[in-house]
Design a protein around this motif. Structure first.
Motif, PDB file in Angstrom:
ATOM      1  N   PHE A  11       8.008 -26.350  19.694  1.00 25.38           N
ATOM      2  CA  PHE A  11       6.854 -27.242  19.606  1.00 25.38           C
ATOM      3  C   PHE A  11       7.014 -28.347  18.560  1.00 25.38           C
ATOM      4  CE2 PHE A  11       3.048 -25.032  21.786  1.00 25.38           C
ATOM      5  CZ  PHE A  11       3.786 -24.904  22.941  1.00 25.38           C
ATOM      6  N   PRO A  12       7.608 -28.051  17.376  1.00 34.24           N
ATOM      7  CA  PRO A  12       7.786 -29.136  16.409  1.00 34.24           C
ATOM      8  C   PRO A  12       8.619 -30.302  16.942  1.00 34.24           C
ATOM      9  CG  PRO A  12       8.040 -27.016  15.324  1.00 34.24           C
ATOM     10  CD  PRO A  12       7.982 -26.738  16.793  1.00 34.24           C
ATOM     11  N   LYS A  13       9.550 -30.005  17.845  1.00 31.56           N
ATOM     12  CA  LYS A  13      10.389 -31.058  18.432  1.00 31.56           C
ATOM     13  C   LYS A  13       9.571 -32.005  19.310  1.00 31.56           C
ATOM     14  CE  LYS A  13      14.278 -27.802  18.740  1.00 31.56           C
ATOM     15  NZ  LYS A  13      15.179 -27.084  19.676  1.00 31.56           N
ATOM     16  N   TYR A  14       8.484 -31.490  19.859  1.00 28.92           N
ATOM     17  CA  TYR A  14       7.647 -32.281  20.764  1.00 28.92           C
ATOM     18  C   TYR A  14       6.410 -32.844  20.063  1.00 28.92           C
ATOM     19  CZ  TYR A  14      10.390 -30.321  24.621  1.00 28.92           C
ATOM     20  OH  TYR A  14      11.413 -29.966  25.474  1.00 28.92           O
ATOM     21  N   THR A  44       7.641 -15.451  23.186  1.00 29.92           N
ATOM     22  CA  THR A  44       6.687 -16.558  23.262  1.00 29.92           C
ATOM     23  C   THR A  44       6.453 -17.147  21.878  1.00 29.92           C
ATOM     24  OG1 THR A  44       5.596 -15.511  25.158  1.00 29.92           O
ATOM     25  CG2 THR A  44       4.378 -17.227  24.007  1.00 29.92           C
ATOM     26  N   VAL A  45       6.295 -16.273  20.892  1.00 28.50           N
ATOM     27  CA  VAL A  45       6.113 -16.720  19.507  1.00 28.50           C
ATOM     28  C   VAL A  45       7.306 -17.569  19.066  1.00 28.50           C
ATOM     29  CG1 VAL A  45       5.942 -15.984  17.104  1.00 28.50           C
ATOM     30  CG2 VAL A  45       4.659 -14.763  18.872  1.00 28.50           C
ATOM     31  N   ASN A  46       8.502 -17.096  19.364  1.00 22.45           N
ATOM     32  CA  ASN A  46       9.711 -17.814  18.961  1.00 22.45           C
ATOM     33  C   ASN A  46       9.809 -19.171  19.649  1.00 22.45           C
ATOM     34  OD1 ASN A  46      12.361 -17.636  17.486  1.00 22.45           O
ATOM     35  ND2 ASN A  46      13.132 -17.970  19.558  1.00 22.45           N
ATOM     36  N   LEU A  64      13.285 -11.397  16.860  1.00 20.58           N
ATOM     37  CA  LEU A  64      13.380 -12.785  16.421  1.00 20.58           C
ATOM     38  C   LEU A  64      12.368 -13.118  15.334  1.00 20.58           C
ATOM     39  CD1 LEU A  64      13.912 -14.541  19.875  1.00 20.58           C
ATOM     40  CD2 LEU A  64      15.630 -14.107  18.117  1.00 20.58           C
ATOM     41  N   LEU A  65      11.392 -12.233  15.122  1.00 20.03           N
ATOM     42  CA  LEU A  65      10.418 -12.440  14.059  1.00 20.03           C
ATOM     43  C   LEU A  65      10.977 -11.902  12.739  1.00 20.03           C
ATOM     44  CD1 LEU A  65       7.047 -11.385  15.772  1.00 20.03           C
ATOM     45  CD2 LEU A  65       8.285 -13.549  15.935  1.00 20.03           C
ATOM     46  N   THR A  66      10.482 -12.433  11.642  1.00 12.75           N
ATOM     47  CA  THR A  66      10.895 -11.911  10.346  1.00 12.75           C
ATOM     48  C   THR A  66      10.178 -10.590  10.084  1.00 12.75           C
ATOM     49  OG1 THR A  66       9.097 -13.007   9.149  1.00 12.75           O
ATOM     50  CG2 THR A  66      11.131 -14.275   9.497  1.00 12.75           C
TER      51      THR A  66
END
Length: 385
Positions: A114-117, A106-108, A344-346
């Protein structure tokens, strides 16, 4: 609210959401595999991508009954469910407040898509009410929480967050996967939308990938309008398998929950375990809150071995418990979240939310407790400190 609220849990699981076999009077739901249905002179124009085939429609009734909502929708995965839900209520210029202790997928999704939208978002600094209060903006439209959280089993005050959000005219949603409706009913605590990775406890046998959202008819209508365009529907064969699996949801989850509580107490006293995360333990910081808002503490727990033991080698030595992705099957499984659910998180992001490389997430199954303890002990016994 669902008209089936007064029915018992196992009665709902066994009977609500069945497709009646009107032709042959079979005891179970028939499968309707057609992708093409009559459209003239019919009440419902059915099409699989419209989430309204007979099997899809009736399984949604079972999920709604379990969550005490008006209706529900079935999706092809948990991520299809949550992404469709988000996009139904968030548009360019809107703001989402999301809990920081959250499933990595969900975080990923939020960070990548979201930035694309043009959708703004804020991850809270914690999971207390004041953390959500501090994160809202004038354009906040939705608050999303996850409790118990994956994988640290943090507990968020559902009623407090829902009450606060309503006072601000903000919608709320929750990922109820870990608890399942067997152990927690967020709608009764004021939440607007409840989502699940139905792959987990709803499926329960590690052979189904699905998702679900339960809410009011008005909210589901908005989600449906987006969902039909994104195409995240589920095949009717899988829908039928899911409905069959959910007949034993109550029996499975109650047994798994009972096992998890016993194992959490045992691990908490184990000399080779440094920490256990489980809301059923009195030492858990939110134990009293969990006691208030949950009917059971769930079948998921996490623990950390002492630093001198290799957590991955430990999992390789297990003979009964599987080192396997996903969770909530009838078989017990363990994973390292930093390599799987939160890969997928750092490293910095994982460190910020307390997910160490020693952390092991334990999905407790229905096996006998003595067998699970024996397996853990023999695996630890083979490790060199």
């Amino acid at each position: 609210m669902s008209k089936n609220k007064k029915l018992g849990l196992n009665t709902i699981c066994a009977h609500i959401g069945e497709v009646k076999d009107e032709q042959f009077k079979g005891a179970i739901s028939p499968i309707y595999l057609s992708s093409s249905y009559e459209y003239l002179d019919v009440d419902v124009k059915r099409y699989p991508r419209y989430f309204n085939t007979p099997n899809q429609e009736f399984l949604a009734k079972k999920i709604a009954a379990l969550e005490n909502t008006e209706t529900a929708m079935i999706f092809g995965s948990g991520m299809a469910a949550i992404s469709t839900m988000f996009l139904a209520f968030l548009k360019q210029g809107d703001h989402l407040v999301v809990q920081n202790t959250l499933y990595g997928g969900t975080v990923n999704f939020i960070k990548e898509e979201f930035p694309k939208y043009g959708i703004d978002y804020t991850f809270t600094n914690g999971y207390k009410l004041e953390d959500f209060e501090a994160a809202i903006k004038s354009n906040t439209k939705l608050i999303h929480i996850e409790t118990p959280s994956n994988p640290l089993l943090t507990i968020t005050d559902i009623k407090a967050v829902a009450k606060f959000a309503k006072s601000k005219g903000i919608l709320t949603s929750i990922d109820n996967t870990f608890a399942s409706p067997v152990n927690q009913k967020p709608m009764d605590l004021g939440i607007d939308m409840v989502m699940h990775s139905a792959t987990k406890y709803f499926g329960g046998h590690s052979d189904i990938c699905a998702g679900a959202v339960a809410s009011s008819a008005e909210n589901i209508e908005r989600i449906w309008n987006v969902g039909k365009n994104l195409g995240g529907s589920l095949s009717d064969m899988t829908v039928w398998m899911l409905e069959r699996s959910m007949k034993t949801l109550g029996l499975r989850v109650k047994t798994q929950t009972k096992n998890a509580k016993k194992l959490a107490k045992w691990l908490n006293n184990h000399p080779k375990v440094s920490k256990v995360y489980y809301p059923g333990l009195k030492s858990h910081p939110e134990h009293q809150l969990a006691k208030l808002q949950m009917s059971g503490y769930g079948a998921m727990l996490s623990f950390e071995l002492i630093d001198s033991l290799d957590s991955q080698q430990f999992q390789k030595q297990l003979k009964l418990i599987k080192s396997s992705m996903s969770l909530a099957g009838i078989e017990s499984t363990m994973i390292s979240p930093h390599l799987t659910s939160h890969a997928l998180l750092t490293q910095k992001e994982r460190d910020n939310v307390g997910i160490s490389n020693q952390l092991i997430r334990f999905s407790v199954g229905i096996e006998e407790i003595k067998d699970l303890k024996r397996d853990i002990n023999q695996a630890i016994g083979k490790l060199k400190e």
